[in-house]
Design an enzyme around this catalytic site. Structure first.
Site, PDB file in Angstrom:
ATOM      1  N   LYS A  28       0.844  -1.206   0.000  1.00 33.70           N
ATOM      2  CA  LYS A  28       0.000   0.000   0.000  1.00 33.70           C
ATOM      3  C   LYS A  28       0.872   1.247   0.000  1.00 33.70           C
ATOM      4  CE  LYS A  28      -1.770   1.688   4.010  1.00 33.70           C
ATOM      5  NZ  LYS A  28      -1.545   3.110   4.253  1.00 33.70           N
ATOM      6  N   ASN A  29       1.852   1.305   0.906  1.00 37.84           N
ATOM      7  CA  ASN A  29       2.592   2.557   1.099  1.00 37.84           C
ATOM      8  C   ASN A  29       3.597   2.838  -0.018  1.00 37.84           C
ATOM      9  OD1 ASN A  29       1.016   2.987   3.294  1.00 37.84           O
ATOM     10  ND2 ASN A  29       2.562   2.396   4.801  1.00 37.84           N
ATOM     11  N   ARG A  63      -4.882  10.602   3.148  1.00 39.04           N
ATOM     12  CA  ARG A  63      -3.805  11.395   3.736  1.00 39.04           C
ATOM     13  C   ARG A  63      -2.606  11.495   2.803  1.00 39.04           C
ATOM     14  NH1 ARG A  63      -2.221  14.006   7.506  1.00 39.04           N
ATOM     15  NH2 ARG A  63      -0.009  14.125   8.006  1.00 39.04           N
ATOM     16  N   CYS A  96      -5.550  12.486  11.606  1.00 38.07           N
ATOM     17  CA  CYS A  96      -5.510  11.039  11.698  1.00 38.07           C
ATOM     18  C   CYS A  96      -5.786  10.643  13.149  1.00 38.07           C
ATOM     19  CB  CYS A  96      -4.154  10.512  11.264  1.00 38.07           C
ATOM     20  SG  CYS A  96      -4.292   8.783  10.889  1.00 38.07           S
ATOM     21  N   ARG A 143      -0.215  15.050  12.890  1.00 36.91           N
ATOM     22  CA  ARG A 143       0.611  14.624  11.757  1.00 36.91           C
ATOM     23  C   ARG A 143       1.024  15.846  10.954  1.00 36.91           C
ATOM     24  NH1 ARG A 143      -1.652   8.980   9.431  1.00 36.91           N
ATOM     25  NH2 ARG A 143       0.391   8.929   8.431  1.00 36.91           N
ATOM     26  N   PRO A 144       2.066  16.558  11.454  1.00 30.60           N
ATOM     27  CA  PRO A 144       2.527  17.779  10.778  1.00 30.60           C
ATOM     28  C   PRO A 144       3.204  17.462   9.446  1.00 30.60           C
ATOM     29  CG  PRO A 144       4.031  17.168  12.533  1.00 30.60           C
ATOM     30  CD  PRO A 144       2.867  16.193  12.593  1.00 30.60           C
ATOM     31  N   ILE A 145       3.361  18.496   8.627  1.00 32.41           N
ATOM     32  CA  ILE A 145       4.126  18.294   7.380  1.00 32.41           C
ATOM     33  C   ILE A 145       5.217  19.357   7.243  1.00 32.41           C
ATOM     34  CG2 ILE A 145       2.203  17.159   6.181  1.00 32.41           C
ATOM     35  CD1 ILE A 145       1.895  19.794   4.563  1.00 32.41           C
ATOM     36  N   ASP A 146       5.698  19.847   8.399  1.00 34.66           N
ATOM     37  CA  ASP A 146       6.746  20.883   8.379  1.00 34.66           C
ATOM     38  C   ASP A 146       8.015  20.420   7.668  1.00 34.66           C
ATOM     39  OD1 ASP A 146       6.720  19.160  10.743  1.00 34.66           O
ATOM     40  OD2 ASP A 146       8.545  20.210  11.283  1.00 34.66           O
ATOM     41  N   ASP A 184       3.797   0.340  12.291  1.00 36.50           N
ATOM     42  CA  ASP A 184       2.538  -0.154  11.705  1.00 36.50           C
ATOM     43  C   ASP A 184       2.250  -1.605  12.071  1.00 36.50           C
ATOM     44  OD1 ASP A 184       2.777   1.750   8.591  1.00 36.50           O
ATOM     45  OD2 ASP A 184       2.250   2.306  10.638  1.00 36.50           O
ATOM     46  N   ARG A 208      -9.124  -0.045   3.739  1.00 38.80           N
ATOM     47  CA  ARG A 208      -8.156   0.848   3.103  1.00 38.80           C
ATOM     48  C   ARG A 208      -6.843   0.151   2.783  1.00 38.80           C
ATOM     49  NH1 ARG A 208      -6.587   4.339   7.129  1.00 38.80           N
ATOM     50  NH2 ARG A 208      -4.887   4.536   5.660  1.00 38.80           N
TER      51      ARG A 208
HETATM   52  C1  EPZ Z   1       3.987   6.831   6.796  1.00 38.52           C
HETATM   53  O1  EPZ Z   1       3.292   7.927   7.387  1.00 38.52           O
HETATM   54  C2  EPZ Z   1       2.990   5.707   6.664  1.00 38.52           C
HETATM   55  N1  EPZ Z   1       1.916   6.121   5.763  1.00 38.52           N
HETATM   56  C3  EPZ Z   1       2.423   5.341   8.032  1.00 38.52           C
HETATM   57  O2  EPZ Z   1       1.633   4.164   7.837  1.00 38.52           O
HETATM   58  C4  EPZ Z   1       3.569   4.966   8.969  1.00 38.52           C
HETATM   59  O3  EPZ Z   1       3.044   4.791  10.278  1.00 38.52           O
HETATM   60  C5  EPZ Z   1       4.640   6.067   8.988  1.00 38.52           C
HETATM   61  O4  EPZ Z   1       5.056   6.382   7.647  1.00 38.52           O
HETATM   62  C6  EPZ Z   1       5.881   5.629   9.760  1.00 38.52           C
HETATM   63  O5  EPZ Z   1       6.422   4.489   9.157  1.00 38.52           O
HETATM   64  C7  EPZ Z   1       2.143   6.040   4.427  1.00 38.52           C
HETATM   65  O6  EPZ Z   1       3.211   5.651   3.985  1.00 38.52           O
HETATM   66  C8  EPZ Z   1       0.996   6.430   3.535  1.00 38.52           C
HETATM   67  P1  EPZ Z   1       6.330   9.926   9.001  1.00 38.52           P
HETATM   68  P2  EPZ Z   1       4.012   9.386   7.435  1.00 38.52           P
HETATM   69  O7  EPZ Z   1       6.423  11.184   8.228  1.00 38.52           O
HETATM   70  O8  EPZ Z   1       4.857   9.545   6.241  1.00 38.52           O
HETATM   71  C9  EPZ Z   1       6.731  13.262  12.382  1.00 38.52           C
HETATM   72  C10 EPZ Z   1      -0.282   2.855   7.723  1.00 38.52           C
HETATM   73  O9  EPZ Z   1      -0.875   2.265   8.630  1.00 38.52           O
HETATM   74  N2  EPZ Z   1       6.719  14.225  11.282  1.00 38.52           N
HETATM   75  O10 EPZ Z   1       7.413   8.891   8.829  1.00 38.52           O
HETATM   76  O11 EPZ Z   1       2.956  10.392   7.712  1.00 38.52           O
HETATM   77  C11 EPZ Z   1       5.406  12.536  12.553  1.00 38.52           C
HETATM   78  O12 EPZ Z   1       4.527  13.300  13.365  1.00 38.52           O
HETATM   79  C12 EPZ Z   1       0.201   4.256   7.949  1.00 38.52           C
HETATM   80  O13 EPZ Z   1      -0.001   2.350   6.590  1.00 38.52           O
HETATM   81  C13 EPZ Z   1       6.965  15.560  11.562  1.00 38.52           C
HETATM   82  O14 EPZ Z   1       7.185  15.948  12.712  1.00 38.52           O
HETATM   83  O15 EPZ Z   1       4.933   9.218   8.738  1.00 38.52           O
HETATM   84  C14 EPZ Z   1       5.810  11.247  13.204  1.00 38.52           C
HETATM   85  O16 EPZ Z   1       5.972  11.462  14.602  1.00 38.52           O
HETATM   86  C15 EPZ Z   1      -0.232   4.804   9.291  1.00 38.52           C
HETATM   87  N3  EPZ Z   1       6.953  16.463  10.552  1.00 38.52           N
HETATM   88  C16 EPZ Z   1       7.188  10.959  12.594  1.00 38.52           C
HETATM   89  O17 EPZ Z   1       7.648  12.205  12.053  1.00 38.52           O
HETATM   90  C17 EPZ Z   1       6.728  16.085   9.254  1.00 38.52           C
HETATM   91  O18 EPZ Z   1       6.752  16.954   8.358  1.00 38.52           O
HETATM   92  C18 EPZ Z   1       7.185   9.943  11.472  1.00 38.52           C
HETATM   93  O19 EPZ Z   1       6.188  10.319  10.545  1.00 38.52           O
HETATM   94  C19 EPZ Z   1       6.472  14.727   8.984  1.00 38.52           C
HETATM   95  C20 EPZ Z   1       6.481  13.811  10.008  1.00 38.52           C
END
Ligand code: EPZ
Length: 429
Positions: free
Chosen positions: A22-23, A93, A117, A122-125, A305, A397
């Protein structure tokens, strides 16, 4: 609306075939925007996150067709807008990957932010900072992210936190930037490597994916390709844990064992027998488990996950087990559902302490999110009595044909229609 009805106690046995990741799929599909050409993508999982992303690309004007259940043909030549509205992005998302892909294609992107979520902020900074370091000017207004650049220029980008999404989004924008981009402290998940391989099949020059330093030499043109998506690491891990939790004997097929090392290691620590083949793993268990501690980390650590699924097995492990969630702030919401089934767990922030009990008892529960839903299925399969799981739209999903796959393994599980009084759209995670 539907719910699941599960009569627990059957030991799973037989073989299960794992679907595409999926991812990886939700990153590779928007990446087709980078070539105005035909991309043929095979081993696509038949799940609602993918159909959402396909719908979004079609609404943007791409020509998308299913050659068969698992093969997509996408031509984005006819996409001529860089604007993606809220009614399109709210469903998924991962739609924020369109920002990086549209920046790479048009040097412009105006994309509505998806919903929140269920397990913390879930920030995107880190995504935004990466785009700005590549030369884009960004702002957000009215829930839309605006990003624009005269042209994108390669840059050195150190990720303050390991982020799958930010690493992917920066890769999508950088492959056609002028010059060299170096992403340091990059995420190393299998789907990052899969995206890099897809981009390189389209003529990009991405090196080092799977390590914490990814180097991208920008190219001016990219072209279509044919590509097959890797098997889903988390789907595979889910069936591995379900097989163990029910004291079963299951061959999990079409996997890459290396992607599953941390899951296999933890199952072995709990007393489960794991036999590795080239593209399959055999899971055998007597249904009795030693306690073990889990700390979720970015790859190659134990995947966050897989945290809910493994936690279910620890509810009946012998002794005290500790689970520490190292990625998300609030990913223990599902424990409330396990307590309803007789589990003995105490949660304090990102730490959960499990005291093993004799067995779980079936109860009405709900899926709080995708992986929590998978955990509820495992709990129902191993519990005494009947478990009903609501809000299974979350599970749809990310798990292709999961009821059929579990039934094939001997599970007594089926879907049941229920009245749909308070329908609410599930924002995908
Ligand atoms: C991906 O989410 C996956 N989703 C998530 O899987 C998975 O839990 C996660 O990676 C970690 O492996 C998809 O791939 C679609 P991150 P993502 O950015 O990219 C912080 C599932 O069940 N962060 O690696 O959103 C964030 O808050 C889903 O398939 C920032 O601070 O995760 C978290 O604490 C659920 N700023 C950490 O980093 C940012 O700009 C890791 O998040 C981005 C993230």
């Amino acid at each position: 609306m539907e719910k699941l009805v599960i009569h627990g106690g059957n030991r799973l046995s037989g073989e299960v075939e794992i679907s595409g990741a999926k991812n990886a799929a939700v990153a590779i599909i928007p990446a087709t925007l980078l070539a105005q050409d035909v991309c043929r993508i095979e081993n696509i999982p038949n799940i609602s996150d993918v159909s959402c992303m396909v719908r979004i690309l079609s609404q943007m004007g791409a020509q998308v067709k299913y050659i068969n259940k698992h093969t997509l043909e996408i031509n984005t030549k006819t996409v001529n807008s860089y604007i993606v509205h809220h009614e399109m992005t709210k469903q998924l998302r991962a739609s924020y990957y369109l920002i990086g892909a549209l920046l790479g294609r048009f040097c412009r992107a105006k994309v509505a932010l998806p919903g929140g979520c269920n397990f913390g902020v879930r920030p995107i900074d880190l995504h935004i900072r990466g785009f700005e370091l590549l030369g884009a000017r960004t702002n957000s207004e009215g829930g839309m992210i605006n990003a624009a650049a005269d042209h994108l220029t390669g840059s050195a980008i150190y990720m303050d936190k390991v982020s799958v999404g930010a690493t992917i989004n920066i890769m999508l924008a950088a492959v056609k930037a002028r010059g060299l981009t170096i992403i340091e402290n990059a995420a190393k998940e299998p789907h990052i490597v899969d995206l890099a391989n897809f981009l390189n099949s389209m003529g990009a020059d991405v090196r080092g994916a799977g390590t914490d330093v990814i180097k991208i030499h920008g190219v001016s043109e990219m072209h279509g390709c044919t590509y097959s998506i890797i098997p889903d690491q988390i789907e595979a891990g889910t069936y591995m844990v379900a097989a163990a939790a029910t004291g079963g004997d299951v061959l999990v097929k079409n996997v890459i064992p290396k992607h599953l090392e941390s899951i296999s290691a933890k199952l072995i620590e709990c007393g489960v027998r794991v036999t590795e083949y080239d593209d399959a793993l055999r899971i055998q268990s007597d249904g009795k488990f030693r306690k073990c501690n889990i700390k979720t980390m970015p790859h190659p650590g134990f995947p966050t996950d897989m945290q809910p699924q493994m936690a279910v097995l620890l509810t009946v492990a012998n002794g005290t087990s500790i689970v520490s969630e190292g990625v998300w702030d609030n990913r223990f919401k599902y424990i409330e559902q396990l307590l309803r089934m007789g589990a003995n767990v105490q949660v304090d922030g990102t730490i959960a302490v499990f005291q093993g009990v004799e067995e779980l008892m079936g109860a009405p529960v709900r899926a709080d999110d995708l992986r929590a839903g998978a955990a509820m299925i495992i709990a129902g399969l191993m519990a005494r009595g009947t478990t009903e799981v609501e809000d299974i739209v979350y599970i749809d999903r990310g798990y292709e044909d999961y009821v059929e796959k579990f039934r094939e393994l001997g599970a007594d599980i089926y879907r049941k229609q229920i009245r749909d009084d308070s329908a609410k759209p599930a924002t995908a995670g």
